[in-house]
Write a protein that holds these residues in place. Structure first.
Motif, PDB file in Angstrom:
ATOM      1  N   CYS A   1     -21.601 -53.515 -18.438  1.00 46.40           N
ATOM      2  CA  CYS A   1     -20.815 -53.197 -19.634  1.00 46.40           C
ATOM      3  C   CYS A   1     -19.497 -53.965 -19.700  1.00 46.40           C
ATOM      4  O   CYS A   1     -18.995 -54.283 -20.767  1.00 46.40           O
ATOM      5  CB  CYS A   1     -20.526 -51.700 -19.671  1.00 46.40           C
ATOM      6  SG  CYS A   1     -19.360 -51.167 -18.383  1.00 46.40           S
ATOM      7  N   GLU A   2     -18.928 -54.236 -18.537  1.00 48.38           N
ATOM      8  CA  GLU A   2     -17.610 -54.873 -18.406  1.00 48.38           C
ATOM      9  C   GLU A   2     -16.521 -54.085 -19.137  1.00 48.38           C
ATOM     10  O   GLU A   2     -15.527 -54.633 -19.591  1.00 48.38           O
ATOM     11  CB  GLU A   2     -17.667 -56.341 -18.833  1.00 48.38           C
ATOM     12  CG  GLU A   2     -18.685 -57.098 -17.985  1.00 48.38           C
ATOM     13  CD  GLU A   2     -18.630 -58.606 -18.095  1.00 48.38           C
ATOM     14  OE1 GLU A   2     -17.596 -59.125 -18.502  1.00 48.38           O
ATOM     15  OE2 GLU A   2     -19.645 -59.231 -17.740  1.00 48.38           O
ATOM     16  N   GLU A   3     -16.731 -52.802 -19.274  1.00 52.07           N
ATOM     17  CA  GLU A   3     -15.722 -51.912 -19.865  1.00 52.07           C
ATOM     18  C   GLU A   3     -15.434 -50.719 -18.975  1.00 52.07           C
ATOM     19  O   GLU A   3     -14.804 -49.756 -19.402  1.00 52.07           O
ATOM     20  CB  GLU A   3     -16.198 -51.395 -21.228  1.00 52.07           C
ATOM     21  CG  GLU A   3     -16.233 -52.436 -22.297  1.00 52.07           C
ATOM     22  CD  GLU A   3     -16.346 -51.796 -23.663  1.00 52.07           C
ATOM     23  OE1 GLU A   3     -15.567 -50.868 -23.952  1.00 52.07           O
ATOM     24  OE2 GLU A   3     -17.214 -52.221 -24.423  1.00 52.07           O
ATOM     25  N   GLY A   4     -15.977 -50.728 -17.767  1.00 52.44           N
ATOM     26  CA  GLY A   4     -15.703 -49.623 -16.863  1.00 52.44           C
ATOM     27  C   GLY A   4     -16.439 -48.342 -17.188  1.00 52.44           C
ATOM     28  O   GLY A   4     -15.983 -47.257 -16.839  1.00 52.44           O
ATOM     29  N   VAL A   5     -17.605 -48.467 -17.841  1.00 52.19           N
ATOM     30  CA  VAL A   5     -18.322 -47.240 -18.203  1.00 52.19           C
ATOM     31  C   VAL A   5     -19.724 -47.139 -17.607  1.00 52.19           C
ATOM     32  O   VAL A   5     -20.389 -46.124 -17.784  1.00 52.19           O
ATOM     33  CB  VAL A   5     -18.423 -47.055 -19.742  1.00 52.19           C
ATOM     34  CG1 VAL A   5     -17.060 -46.907 -20.356  1.00 52.19           C
ATOM     35  CG2 VAL A   5     -19.186 -48.198 -20.392  1.00 52.19           C
TER      36      VAL A   5
ATOM     37  N   MET B   1     -14.342 -49.073  -6.384  1.00 51.69           N
ATOM     38  CA  MET B   1     -13.668 -49.381  -7.647  1.00 51.69           C
ATOM     39  C   MET B   1     -14.624 -50.165  -8.554  1.00 51.69           C
ATOM     40  O   MET B   1     -15.595 -50.760  -8.078  1.00 51.69           O
ATOM     41  CB  MET B   1     -12.386 -50.191  -7.406  1.00 51.69           C
ATOM     42  CG  MET B   1     -12.628 -51.606  -6.908  1.00 51.69           C
ATOM     43  SD  MET B   1     -11.084 -52.496  -6.519  1.00 51.69           S
ATOM     44  CE  MET B   1     -10.299 -52.590  -8.115  1.00 51.69           C
ATOM     45  N   MET B   2     -14.334 -50.128  -9.847  1.00 51.52           N
ATOM     46  CA  MET B   2     -15.087 -50.930 -10.817  1.00 51.52           C
ATOM     47  C   MET B   2     -14.289 -52.201 -11.054  1.00 51.52           C
ATOM     48  O   MET B   2     -13.227 -52.184 -11.684  1.00 51.52           O
ATOM     49  CB  MET B   2     -15.268 -50.166 -12.145  1.00 51.52           C
ATOM     50  CG  MET B   2     -15.938 -48.825 -12.003  1.00 51.52           C
ATOM     51  SD  MET B   2     -17.551 -48.911 -11.218  1.00 51.52           S
ATOM     52  CE  MET B   2     -17.496 -47.361 -10.307  1.00 51.52           C
ATOM     53  N   ILE B   3     -14.819 -53.310 -10.549  1.00 49.07           N
ATOM     54  CA  ILE B   3     -14.014 -54.533 -10.560  1.00 49.07           C
ATOM     55  C   ILE B   3     -13.974 -55.208 -11.925  1.00 49.07           C
ATOM     56  O   ILE B   3     -13.245 -56.158 -12.123  1.00 49.07           O
ATOM     57  CB  ILE B   3     -14.507 -55.534  -9.489  1.00 49.07           C
ATOM     58  CG1 ILE B   3     -15.964 -55.939  -9.740  1.00 49.07           C
ATOM     59  CG2 ILE B   3     -14.320 -54.963  -8.084  1.00 49.07           C
ATOM     60  CD1 ILE B   3     -16.424 -57.091  -8.850  1.00 49.07           C
TER      61      ILE B   3
ATOM     62  N   SER C   1     -20.873 -48.504 -14.169  1.00 48.03           N
ATOM     63  CA  SER C   1     -20.902 -48.519 -12.700  1.00 48.03           C
ATOM     64  C   SER C   1     -21.672 -49.684 -12.089  1.00 48.03           C
ATOM     65  O   SER C   1     -21.815 -49.753 -10.874  1.00 48.03           O
ATOM     66  CB  SER C   1     -21.426 -47.203 -12.100  1.00 48.03           C
ATOM     67  OG  SER C   1     -22.830 -47.179 -12.074  1.00 48.03           O
ATOM     68  N   ALA C   2     -22.165 -50.608 -12.902  1.00 45.03           N
ATOM     69  CA  ALA C   2     -22.945 -51.728 -12.343  1.00 45.03           C
ATOM     70  C   ALA C   2     -22.117 -52.574 -11.379  1.00 45.03           C
ATOM     71  O   ALA C   2     -22.659 -53.176 -10.459  1.00 45.03           O
ATOM     72  CB  ALA C   2     -23.479 -52.605 -13.465  1.00 45.03           C
ATOM     73  N   CYS C   3     -20.809 -52.621 -11.561  1.00 47.07           N
ATOM     74  CA  CYS C   3     -19.977 -53.501 -10.733  1.00 47.07           C
ATOM     75  C   CYS C   3     -19.256 -52.734  -9.625  1.00 47.07           C
ATOM     76  O   CYS C   3     -18.321 -53.261  -9.021  1.00 47.07           O
ATOM     77  CB  CYS C   3     -18.955 -54.226 -11.604  1.00 47.07           C
ATOM     78  SG  CYS C   3     -17.721 -53.102 -12.266  1.00 47.07           S
ATOM     79  N   GLU C   4     -19.678 -51.510  -9.368  1.00 46.77           N
ATOM     80  CA  GLU C   4     -19.003 -50.686  -8.358  1.00 46.77           C
ATOM     81  C   GLU C   4     -18.966 -51.426  -7.012  1.00 46.77           C
ATOM     82  O   GLU C   4     -19.984 -51.919  -6.539  1.00 46.77           O
ATOM     83  CB  GLU C   4     -19.743 -49.364  -8.197  1.00 46.77           C
ATOM     84  CG  GLU C   4     -19.042 -48.405  -7.256  1.00 46.77           C
ATOM     85  CD  GLU C   4     -19.733 -47.046  -7.244  1.00 46.77           C
ATOM     86  OE1 GLU C   4     -19.162 -46.102  -7.783  1.00 46.77           O
ATOM     87  OE2 GLU C   4     -20.861 -46.952  -6.727  1.00 46.77           O
TER      88      GLU C   4
HETATM   89  S1  FES Z   1     -19.685 -53.622 -15.394  1.00 55.16           S
HETATM   90 FE1  FES Z   1     -19.901 -51.588 -16.114  1.00 55.16          FE
HETATM   91  S2  FES Z   1     -18.414 -50.513 -14.936  1.00 55.16           S
HETATM   92 FE2  FES Z   1     -18.078 -52.571 -14.440  1.00 55.16          FE
END
Ligand code: FES
Length: 317
Positions: free
Chosen positions: A266-270, A301-303, A272-275
């Motif tokens: 998502c790249e919006e912090g919603v 953290m969500m980077i 968790s893919a980048c945890e």
């Molecule tokens: S890419 Fe979705 S929380 Fe970071």
């Protein structure tokens, strides 16, 4: 995008409401899909390379199908429009394994509050509640009945009370009255636009501060870059390098310069893919995924959106 993903076939596309289609995704070879629980979502890799997260809105006990519903966002970034145009019966999509950042706990009573397409994760939850015989109340708001997906499915579920609140007929739901009427020991699960979620939290603080309220957000206002953002360094412990994260760039963008396939969605912090695990330093958490307790622990953290309160972070990458 998590590396573990699978190619699934669109078995059926159904129009669920104005601007909303559902896609039934199955294994092309007919194999059972990875199990999932109510509240889970998957990331869909679109042919254009965009990645979008969608809640699973089918029945968690059906291991043959993942069902997602896609609202065509008129002013969106193109992902939903692409799915509406390109996803046809028989087409293939790369889809991640399900992840659940909005799990349904066990409670004596549930209050589900849905706004618009936020109905999707709650639809699988209310099925679970029905199956377990747990009483529930489901309040579903939308612009008009024609815009509201899954009204018939919700209406057919026994064991609870469904309240449909089309805005053009009844205005907005009276959140304070709804929360006030909730039985003791109710747990509230809420998904919808940020303005609605913020209103639910505010109403809860006023009338029922003891009720646990769990939210799933589509977007995250806290994710925006701020004027006082400072530069800092990130050391990737396993890769063995240190990167500068300048003001206006994200940790994810910096990491991609050396690890182009680092997981994200998502790249919006919603989502968790980048945890990412934090080995040292103090993150400045700006995600909408971790609980306040998890954010204080600073283990992950969500980077994509979070930054650093310390001059340097050390990450397990
Ligand atoms: S890419 Fe979705 S929380 Fe970071």
């Amino acid at each position: 995008m998590p590396t573990e993903r699978q190619t699934l076939m669109v078995r059926r596309v159904s129009v669920e409401a104005v601007g909303v289609v559902s896609l039934d995704l199955v294994d092309p070879g007919g194999r059972a899909l990875s199990p999932w629980s109510a509240g889970s979502h998957v990331d869909v890799l679109l042919p254009s390379g965009l990645v979008r997260s969608y809640s699973l809105c089918g029945d968690p006990v059906d291991s043959s199908t993942y069902r997602i519903a896609v609202l065509r966002a008129e002013n969106g970034r193109g992902g939903s429009a692409e799915l509406h145009l390109e996803a046809t019966a028989g087409s293939r999509l790369d889809v991640s394994r399900p992840r659940n950042t909005f799990p349904l706990g066990v409670h004596p009573h549930y209050l589900f509050l849905a706004g618009g397409i936020g109905v999707t994760p709650l639809l699988s939850m209310v099925r679970n509640a029905t199956r377990s015989g747990t009483p529930w109340t489901f309040v579903y708001g939308g612009r008009s009945r024609g815009n509201m997906a899954f009204l018939d499915e919700l209406g057919a579920l026994p064991g609870g009370r469904l309240e449909i609140v089309p805005q053009d007929e009844q205005g907005l739901p009276d959140l304070e009255a709804i929360l006030r009427a909730a039985p003791q020991d109710t747990a509230v699960y809420c998904c919808g636009p940020s303005v609605m979620l913020d209103a639910v939290v505010a109403a809860g603080q006023v009338v029922r501060p003891e009720l646990p309220i769990r939210l799933e957000r589509f977007s995250n206002q806290a994710a925006r870059h701020r004027d006082d953002d400072a530069a800092f360094e990130v050391t990737l412990a396993r890769t063995g390098c240190t990167l500068a994260v300048t003001r206006g760039t994200s940790i994810l963008e910096a990491v991609r310069t050396v690890l182009p396939n680092v997981s994200s969605s998502c790249e919006e912090g919603v989502c968790s893919a980048c945890e990412t695990a934090v080995l040292a330093g103090i993150p400045d958490h700006r995600d909408a995924v971790l609980t306040p307790k998890e954010q204080v622990a600073n283990d992950y953290m969500m980077i994509c959106v979070s930054r650093s309160r310390s001059p340097r972070l050390v990450l397990d990458l």
